[in-house]
Enzyme design. Structure first.
Site, PDB file in Angstrom:
ATOM      1  N   GLU A  93      15.560  46.776 -36.238  1.00 30.76           N
ATOM      2  CA  GLU A  93      16.441  46.689 -35.064  1.00 30.76           C
ATOM      3  C   GLU A  93      17.875  46.378 -35.521  1.00 30.76           C
ATOM      4  O   GLU A  93      18.070  45.622 -36.480  1.00 30.76           O
ATOM      5  CB  GLU A  93      15.923  45.527 -34.190  1.00 30.76           C
ATOM      6  CG  GLU A  93      16.788  45.180 -33.001  1.00 30.76           C
ATOM      7  CD  GLU A  93      16.293  43.914 -32.264  1.00 30.76           C
ATOM      8  OE1 GLU A  93      15.702  43.016 -32.913  1.00 30.76           O
ATOM      9  OE2 GLU A  93      16.508  43.836 -31.050  1.00 30.76           O
ATOM     10  N   LYS A 152      15.980  49.664 -25.735  1.00 28.48           N
ATOM     11  CA  LYS A 152      15.149  48.459 -25.584  1.00 28.48           C
ATOM     12  C   LYS A 152      15.024  48.009 -24.130  1.00 28.48           C
ATOM     13  O   LYS A 152      16.037  47.840 -23.438  1.00 28.48           O
ATOM     14  CB  LYS A 152      15.739  47.334 -26.431  1.00 28.48           C
ATOM     15  CG  LYS A 152      14.918  46.061 -26.486  1.00 28.48           C
ATOM     16  CD  LYS A 152      15.531  45.090 -27.503  1.00 28.48           C
ATOM     17  CE  LYS A 152      14.769  43.803 -27.661  1.00 28.48           C
ATOM     18  NZ  LYS A 152      15.384  42.943 -28.700  1.00 28.48           N
ATOM     19  N   CYS A 179      11.640  45.087 -31.193  1.00 26.37           N
ATOM     20  CA  CYS A 179      11.486  43.637 -31.280  1.00 26.37           C
ATOM     21  C   CYS A 179      10.704  42.988 -30.154  1.00 26.37           C
ATOM     22  O   CYS A 179       9.494  43.030 -30.132  1.00 26.37           O
ATOM     23  CB  CYS A 179      12.834  42.960 -31.465  1.00 26.37           C
ATOM     24  SG  CYS A 179      12.589  41.266 -32.063  1.00 26.37           S
TER      25      CYS A 179
HETATM   26  N1  CDT Z   1      15.420  40.536 -31.338  1.00 27.69           N
HETATM   27  C1  CDT Z   1      14.441  40.035 -30.561  1.00 27.69           C
HETATM   28  O1  CDT Z   1      14.051  40.635 -29.578  1.00 27.69           O
HETATM   29  N2  CDT Z   1      13.944  38.832 -30.923  1.00 27.69           N
HETATM   30  C2  CDT Z   1      13.027  38.112 -30.122  1.00 27.69           C
HETATM   31  C3  CDT Z   1      13.350  36.668 -30.185  1.00 27.69           C
HETATM   32  C4  CDT Z   1      12.758  35.976 -29.047  1.00 27.69           C
HETATM   33  S1  CDT Z   1      13.306  34.355 -28.887  1.00 27.69           S
HETATM   34  C5  CDT Z   1      14.722  34.481 -27.939  1.00 27.69           C
HETATM   35  C6  CDT Z   1      11.565  38.320 -30.490  1.00 27.69           C
HETATM   36  O2  CDT Z   1      10.760  38.514 -29.564  1.00 27.69           O
HETATM   37  O3  CDT Z   1      11.197  38.271 -31.665  1.00 27.69           O
END
Ligand code: CDT
Length: 313
Positions: free
Chosen positions: A48, A128, A173
């Site tokens: 990402e 996303k 993500c």
């Molecule tokens: N980049 C991303 O989506 N990271 C999230 C962090 C969640 S905590 C705010 C994840 O789900 O890994």
């Protein structure tokens, strides 16, 4: 038995500093593409927001500071070398980046991923959908997670596309934590899900889960793969970036739910697997034959009752 082998590399990236230029990062990515090509890979999956540091960790007051992390065109002058390498090496790639789009005279911001074929053409695009974090500056946090401020919710759905001899889909993500992500693509017959991520070890509102970061990462992708009979390629931007520790744990998961390849460092590294697309059919024709065994008409009753007091038994 018709085997359809797609050799794929999870191309994990180590930290990218705020001061690192796009050219510097692209060179690291080109090195990984070159290595993957030596290993006979068809497709390389990058994380990402691969081209810059993970900028939602900071609160910026001026839109121009934010927009500096976005790509106004794809390919652009800085990213063209990736497309050229795809053609020259005969290898595809998936790339996550911050997309600044002009739609109907309006500027829009998305957290986007594209898949590029061996001929250098874009064959899939995803924006996303599940944006984590918060929209307002929260100074109490050790670092911010302002995805809800800097991006709009993706408007392309979870669409699948035919490429590399299979039915492919993408997610980004936080999407990986939601069963809907896999199911919506599973219902469209997805055979491989390409998924870049960027996950801080510490989540300020839920620190009790910090020690479970890698466990949850594997749990959701293994379950999503198995329950939908799909390969899942999960790829991290890893390591300590601008003082914030991020998980690595990039993995390739088979439709059986087993991890068949994994990165072991927190730096630039390839995990490679020969993925037999036929394995998805074995599961989709048996345990998870949706047409035969799913009962959507029965689930409907439950959805209708949501929020209501259940009737007495
Ligand atoms: N980049 C991303 O989506 N990271 C999230 C962090 C969640 S905590 C705010 C994840 O789900 O890994």
């Amino acid at each position: 038995t018709v085997r359809r082998i797609l050799t794929v590399a999870a191309a994990q990236l180590g930290p990218v500093a705020r001061s690192d230029s796009r050219a510097h990062v692209v060179q690291r990515m080109l090195d990984l593409m070159q290595q993957a090509s030596h290993h006979g890979c068809d497709l390389v999956v990058f994380p990402e927001l691969a081209l810059t540091t993970f900028f939602p960790r900071w609160y910026f007051e001026h839109q121009s500071e934010i927009d500096a992390f976005f790509e106004g065109e794809m390919p652009g002058p800085q990213t063209q070398p990736l497309f050229d390498a795809a053609r020259e090496l005969g290898i595809g790639f998936t790339l996550g980046y911050a997309e600044l789009a002009h739609v109907d005279g309006r500027v829009r911001h998305f957290n986007t991923a594209i898949t590029v074929h061996k001929n250098g053409h874009i064959v899939g695009k995803y924006r996303k959908i599940h944006l984590p974090g918060h929209a307002e500056h929260e100074p109490w946090r050790a670092f911010q997670h302002l995805e809800k401020r800097y991006f709009e919710t993706g408007n392309l759905g979870f669409n699948v596309f035919r490429a590399f001899g299979g039915i492919l889909g993408m997610a980004i993500c936080n999407d990986r934590r939601w069963p809907e992500t896999y199911r919506v693509m599973g219902l469209q017959g997805v055979e491989m899900i390409l998924l870049g991520y960027h996950a801080p070890v510490h989540n300020p509102p839920a620190p009790e889960h910090d020690a479970l970061s890698n466990f949850h990462n594997e749990l959701v992708m293994q379950a999503g793969a198995y329950q939908n009979g799909s390969w899942v390629v999960g790829v991290a931007k890893a390591g300590t970036e601008e003082g914030v520790a991020q998980i690595g744990n990039s993995i390739i998961v088979a439709p059986s739910g087993e991890i068949v390849a994994a990165c072991s460092t927190l730096g630039d590294e390839l995990a490679i697997a020969r993925c037999d697309i036929y394995e998805t059919l074995q599961l989709n024709n048996t345990t998870f034959n949706f047409a035969k065994h799913r009962e959507p008409q029965a689930y409907g009753l439950i959805v209708e009752r949501k929020g209501a007091v259940p009737p007495p038994l």
